[in-house]
Design a protein around this motif. Structure first.
Motif, short mmCIF file in Angstrom:
data_model
loop_
_atom_site.label_atom_id
_atom_site.label_comp_id
_atom_site.label_asym_id
_atom_site.label_seq_id
_atom_site.Cartn_x
_atom_site.Cartn_y
_atom_site.Cartn_z
N SER A 96 0.83 -1.20 0.00
CA SER A 96 0.00 0.00 0.00
C SER A 96 0.87 1.25 0.00
O SER A 96 2.02 1.24 0.42
N ALA A 122 -4.51 1.15 -1.44
CA ALA A 122 -4.57 0.10 -0.43
C ALA A 122 -3.92 -1.14 -1.04
O ALA A 122 -3.68 -1.20 -2.25
N VAL A 145 -12.21 -0.59 1.22
CA VAL A 145 -10.81 -0.27 1.55
C VAL A 145 -10.62 1.24 1.56
O VAL A 145 -11.41 1.98 0.96
N GLU A 190 -3.92 1.61 3.67
CA GLU A 190 -4.13 0.45 4.54
C GLU A 190 -3.81 -0.85 3.80
O GLU A 190 -4.03 -0.95 2.60
N HIS A 191 -3.36 -1.85 4.55
CA HIS A 191 -3.20 -3.19 4.01
C HIS A 191 -4.34 -4.05 4.55
O HIS A 191 -4.67 -3.98 5.74
N TYR A 192 -4.92 -4.87 3.69
CA TYR A 192 -6.03 -5.74 4.06
C TYR A 192 -5.64 -7.19 3.81
O TYR A 192 -5.45 -7.59 2.66
N ARG A 216 -10.96 -9.94 8.72
CA ARG A 216 -9.81 -9.09 8.40
C ARG A 216 -8.67 -9.48 9.34
O ARG A 216 -8.76 -9.32 10.55
N SER A 234 -4.27 -9.70 10.02
CA SER A 234 -3.19 -8.70 10.14
C SER A 234 -2.01 -9.12 9.31
O SER A 234 -1.90 -10.22 8.84
#
Length: 135
Positions: free
Chosen positions: A2, A7, A112, A116-118, A133, A135
């Protein structure tokens, strides 16, 4: 990865019916910019021996929604005999009317925001699934 304007997405699959990663599941990644926008397929990949998909395409700037499409039927077809042996108390085919898997595909859609990373894991078995979700 990201950036401040995009994202990023990653995923993995655990086959909870055998307690192992689901290898070889084809995944397609699509994105859109806004709830009313059309989906754009960005590409896809398949899970590796650890059930991870490490090479999903980057999301374009302006992405607000992402969809991951998991082709689960082909996975269960290729694993049918192996799973039947592993599931002595839960046979791969039940009286559900489904030939191999009740869910032949799983589509997960989520919102999103840039930067951010999802990480979106899929917990999968022939008769159900769960996502969250990570980590």
């Amino acid at each position: 990865m990201s950036t401040d304007t995009t994202a990023s997405v990653s995923t993995h699959i655990l086959d909870t019916s055998i307690g192992r990663p689901a290898e070889g599941v084809a995944i397609t990644l699509a994105a859109r910019a806004g709830s009313d926008a059309a989906w754009t397929v960005l590409g896809g990949s398949a899970t590796d021996a650890d059930g991870r998909c490490k090479d999903l395409p980057a999301l374009p700037e302006g992405t607000t929604h992402v969809r991951l499409d998991f082709e689960t039927e082909a996975y269960f077809l290729s694993k049918q005999n192996k799973q039947a042996e592993a599931q002595q108390d839960a046979p791969a085919n039940r009286d559900s009317g489904a030939a191999v898997a009740f869910f032949p595909e799983v589509a997960i859609t989520f919102a999103v925001v840039p930067g951010e990373h999802y990480h979106v894991p899929l917990l999968l078995n022939p008769f159900g699934y769960s996502v969250y979700r990570g980590s």
